[in-house]
Design a protein around this motif. Structure first.
Motif, PDB file in Angstrom:
ATOM      1  N   THR A 233       0.833  -1.189   0.000  1.00 34.34           N
ATOM      2  CA  THR A 233       0.000   0.000   0.000  1.00 34.34           C
ATOM      3  C   THR A 233       0.875   1.249   0.000  1.00 34.34           C
ATOM      4  N   LEU A 234       0.497   2.240  -0.794  1.00 33.65           N
ATOM      5  CA  LEU A 234       1.223   3.505  -0.824  1.00 33.65           C
ATOM      6  C   LEU A 234       0.893   4.288   0.447  1.00 33.65           C
ATOM      7  N   VAL A 235       1.907   4.496   1.301  1.00 30.58           N
ATOM      8  CA  VAL A 235       1.660   5.115   2.605  1.00 30.58           C
ATOM      9  C   VAL A 235       2.322   6.475   2.756  1.00 30.58           C
ATOM     10  N   ALA A 236       3.197   6.858   1.848  1.00 29.63           N
ATOM     11  CA  ALA A 236       3.818   8.178   1.919  1.00 29.63           C
ATOM     12  C   ALA A 236       4.172   8.633   0.520  1.00 29.63           C
ATOM     13  N   ASP A 237       4.012   9.946   0.275  1.00 27.08           N
ATOM     14  CA  ASP A 237       4.248  10.485  -1.061  1.00 27.08           C
ATOM     15  C   ASP A 237       4.510  11.977  -0.911  1.00 27.08           C
ATOM     16  N   GLY A 238       5.676  12.430  -1.353  1.00 27.25           N
ATOM     17  CA  GLY A 238       5.962  13.845  -1.260  1.00 27.25           C
ATOM     18  C   GLY A 238       7.388  14.160  -1.649  1.00 27.25           C
ATOM     19  N   PRO A 239       7.799  15.419  -1.536  1.00 29.74           N
ATOM     20  CA  PRO A 239       9.195  15.770  -1.816  1.00 29.74           C
ATOM     21  C   PRO A 239      10.133  14.924  -0.976  1.00 29.74           C
ATOM     22  N   VAL A 240      11.238  14.497  -1.589  1.00 27.35           N
ATOM     23  CA  VAL A 240      12.092  13.509  -0.942  1.00 27.35           C
ATOM     24  C   VAL A 240      12.592  13.994   0.411  1.00 27.35           C
ATOM     25  N   GLY A 241      13.007  15.261   0.506  1.00 25.19           N
ATOM     26  CA  GLY A 241      13.511  15.760   1.777  1.00 25.19           C
ATOM     27  C   GLY A 241      12.441  15.797   2.843  1.00 25.19           C
ATOM     28  N   ASP A 242      11.219  16.210   2.463  1.00 24.04           N
ATOM     29  CA  ASP A 242      10.126  16.274   3.425  1.00 24.04           C
ATOM     30  C   ASP A 242       9.756  14.891   3.941  1.00 24.04           C
TER      31      ASP A 242
END
Length: 758
Positions: A233-242
């Protein structure tokens, strides 16, 4: 890390990156109760650079195949949801999506380096004149400075990985998918590959998704991070540093290699700590496998039928792993680490030096004796799967050694649980992820507790948790008295070794002057095939053994001329008589069988029986002489360009024939996997050898079917499925040698007709 500099010039003209959309993608392979991917929805804008991470077995490779439109190319399962690239289904436009597979050796589609890299360029219709420069640029970008005619079979595992990346870069798709592209590489070559990717991305807006377990080297190259959990399941998605900053603890809990976090503490193996070990031998007894300083050579068969022998590895110190010790073989890709392990396992005999077990060469040990002495974890773990379920796979050696007990089965279950595979005991091991298969191979190698474990890159493809489990298992194995020899690029694993042996790529003597080609080798593949097919009517026409004998004698004379006449300068080719004799053995056995059955069923008529046997020999001899000289790649060129046959079946045939040339190596892998697990061929028992042939042949069939599935994925990943206008890397001329060979091959048929009518 060092800054990544953009390339001064692109490999090819820039193209726009692809817009990727996934909506509710769920994938459950047949045979698995739970999905590997669960309701994944996301959008990748054109040119975005994404790092896809997750624990081992979380479905990262499966997600890449979904984006490439290849999930159902070779795998069966239930697919829900949709995937689009620029608004249409992926894979419908040739060269649009490029995928570098997790096991790049499965992606080789041609017999030579140049042809393999050019395969994608052919599928997208690149003009022939432009291909050599594009191939050279792609090879240079990944640091693979081999001539275009280098056999792909001569490459090391790390070199094969770079070749796969070169094939993808040469194609220059709008979406580039990289599945652990540096996993098998030393730090220097891994950095070179990352620089190559950075150069391409700096010059082109390519939508890129990289799967890696170790994040640090890639975070400066990507913009966005996607995180899958253990359930797919996709549980995180965002700018790599964030994502790294905000989800740090969660990522660590999931086993992600977060930059700056120290390696985890190895986990204690409850299975190895158990006192209930069954009836098998304990690794606490003396470890007696040892090697003197040695060199190991590998012989590669070239396309013209000749061979080239090169030094594959050189070790200048003795190796004598003692009980409880850990020895790490380190060095750049291509330095021969895997070759040394194969020599220690008895699969390769050193050209100089020796590998012994007590007073006996390891290569001479019977299969049971070898299994009791060592366990082996290969570089590509999929090559040694022998059973139909995960639990049965772990128990293979114990059953072969007569040590399967309820206690041993329970121990196997605990060992699988220690390695994070406890929930997969009933699963088909061929359907596991690469990291799961590697852990399964380790469990299979240690359950029967041989005194020596040989492990090739045991921590590749592991997350923090599974890495801790593997390293803890190796430590527990040593504490129990076992000796461990690993080849690795893992710095943390190297730090834990008692002895570190650094290998360097062997210095190669200049290649000898190539032998001048014999007459038959100067003909093209169509002429060689016609020459072989002409023997069929020549064998059928004669109605008496005397006529068949004369025809066979004419063929033998022509064979001598075709294989022994080699005008020109340079050394004369060697080994021709031996090779033809070996190829004729199956035909001779077939002739004896046909003759015997004809005599037995035909009223004991000797004349008819001898005629039938000679007919078989007449048909077989030209094939034994000519067909080994057929280059599969050139055959595809000639069938398509000269006979105007459809390109799809022609290319598929050429690729399949190219894999036939590797069957001997596959046979050797299967035979070694069986030997080191106690079920292989005992060469000192002829009857056992004969009985085992059927089993190995069946294993070869199963492996060949899997290879065919992987080959289909690899070909479609480079635009083969959707190619509408295909060009060809090499021309297909018809030369005087072709005409001469065809005319000569018709002589036996003419003789047969004349003698029959006389």
């Amino acid at each position: 890390m060092a800054p990544l500099e953009p390339a001064p010039e692109p490999l090819v003209e820039p193209v726009a990156g692809g817009h990727v959309t996934l909506e509710g993608v769920t994938w459950r392979p047949f045979g698995r109760r739970e999905p590997v991917l669960r309701d994944v929805s996301l959008t990748l804008p054109p040119g975005e650079r994404v790092l896809l991470v997750g624990p081992s077995g979380s479905g990262k490779s499966t997600l890449l195949r979904a984006i490439a439109g290849l999930l159902e190319t070779a795998d069966a399962g239930e697919l829900l949801g949709s995937v689009t690239v620029d608004g249409h289904a992926p894979g419908t436009r040739a060269g649009e999506v490029g995928l570098v597979l997790q096991e790049p050796g499965a992606g080789i589609v041609a017999a030579t380096v140049g042809r393999d890299v050019a395969f994608g360029l052919e599928n997208v219709g690149t003009p022939r004149a432009d291909m050599p420069a594009a191939v050279t640029a792609a090879l240079g970008a990944v640091g693979l400075a081999h001539p275009h005619d280098t056999p792909t079979s001569a490459l090391s595992g790390g070199e094969t990985q770079r070749l796969a990346l070169a094939g993808a870069l040469a194609l220059h798709p709008s979406v580039l998918l990289l599945d652990e592209p540096t996993a098998m590489l030393d730090p220097g070559h891994a950095a070179q590959v990352r620089r190559s990717v950075a150069k391409v991305l700096a010059s082109h807006p390519v939508t890129t998704v990289v799967v890696e377990h170790v994040l640090g080297p890639w975070v400066d190259l990507v913009e966005r991070m996607l995180v899958l959990d253990g359930e797919g399941t996709l549980v995180a998605d965002g700018p790599v540093g964030d994502v790294i900053r905000e989800e740090r603890e969660r990522l660590l809990d999931m086993g992600i290699w977060v930059p700056g976090a120290p390696p985890p503490a190895p986990l204690t193996s409850s299975a190895l700590a158990s006192a209930s070990l069954g009836a098998g031998p304990s690794p606490r007894r003396t470890q007696d496998v040892a090697a003197t300083p040695m060199t190991v050579e590998r012989t590669v068969r070239l396309l013209d039928g000749s061979t080239r022998t090169r030094t594959a590895a050189a070790v200048d110190i003795p190796l004598h792993p003692s009980p409880g010790s850990a020895t790490a073989l380190v060095g750049p890709s291509g330095s021969g680490k895997s070759t040394v392990l194969l020599a220690l396992a008895g699969a390769l005999e050193p050209a100089t030096g020796s590998v012994t077990a007590g007073s006996d060469p390891v290569a001479d040990l019977g299969t049971t004796a070898l299994a009791r002495r060592l366990g082996w974890v290969p570089q590509w773990s999929s090559s040694t799967i022998l059973a139909g379920s995960v639990l049965d796979e772990v128990l293979v050696a114990s059953r072969a050694l007569g040590e399967e007990t309820p206690e041993r089965v329970a121990l196997a279950s605990r060992l699988l649980a220690d390695l994070g595979l406890g929930h997969l005991q009933a699963a088909d091991p061929r359907e596991l992820s690469g990291g799961e298969q590697r852990r399964l191979a380790i469990a299979s190698a240690v359950l029967h507790r041989p005194p020596l474990l040989l492990a090739d890159e045991p921590t590749v493809g592991q997350d923090r948790h599974t890495w801790a489990a593997v390293v803890g298992l190796l430590a527990g194995y040593r504490e129990a008295g076992g000796a461990v020899v690993v080849s690795t690029h893992d710095a943390s694993l190297i730090e834990r070794a008692h002895t570190v042996v650094t290998l360097e790529p062997p210095t190669q003597a200049p290649d000898p002057e190539p032998p001048r080609p014999v007459l038959a080798a100067r003909a093209g593949p169509l002429a060689l095939l016609l020459g072989a097919f002409a023997a069929i009517p020549a064998g059928i026409v004669p109605d008496h053994w005397r006529t068949s004998l004369v025809v066979f004698a004419v063929q033998a004379v022509l064979a001598v001329v075709a294989l022994w006449a080699a005008p020109g300068s340079g050394p004369r080719p060697r080994g021709r008589l031996r090779r033809v004799t070996l190829r004729m053995l199956p035909g001779a056995l077939g002739a004896l069988s046909v003759g015997w059955s004809t005599w037995l069923l035909g009223g004991h008529d000797t004349t008819t029986a001898v005629t039938a046997a000679l007919r078989v020999l007449v048909i077989v001899l030209p094939s034994a002489v000519l067909l080994p000289l057929v280059d599969p790649d050139r055959l595809g060129d000639h069938l398509a360009q000269r006979l105007r046959m459809p390109s799809r079946p022609v290319v598929a045939l050429a690729a399949a024939l190219q894999r036939v040339h590797t069957l001997g190596e596959v046979w050797s892998e299967i035979a070694l996997a069986r030997r080191v697990r106690g079920i292989g061929v005992d060469r000192r028992r002829p009857l056992a050898l004969i009985r085992d042939l059927g089993t190995v042949t069946f294993g070869l069939l199963v492996r060949t079917l899997r290879m065919a599935a992987d080959l289909a994925v690899a070909m479609d990943a480079r635009g083969f499925a959707s190619a509408s206008r295909r060009t060809w890397f090499a021309p297909a001329p018809w030369r005087w040698a072709d005409t001469l060979l065809v005319v000569g091959s018709l002589v036996p048929l003419v003789v047969a007709v004349l003698l029959t009518r006389a």
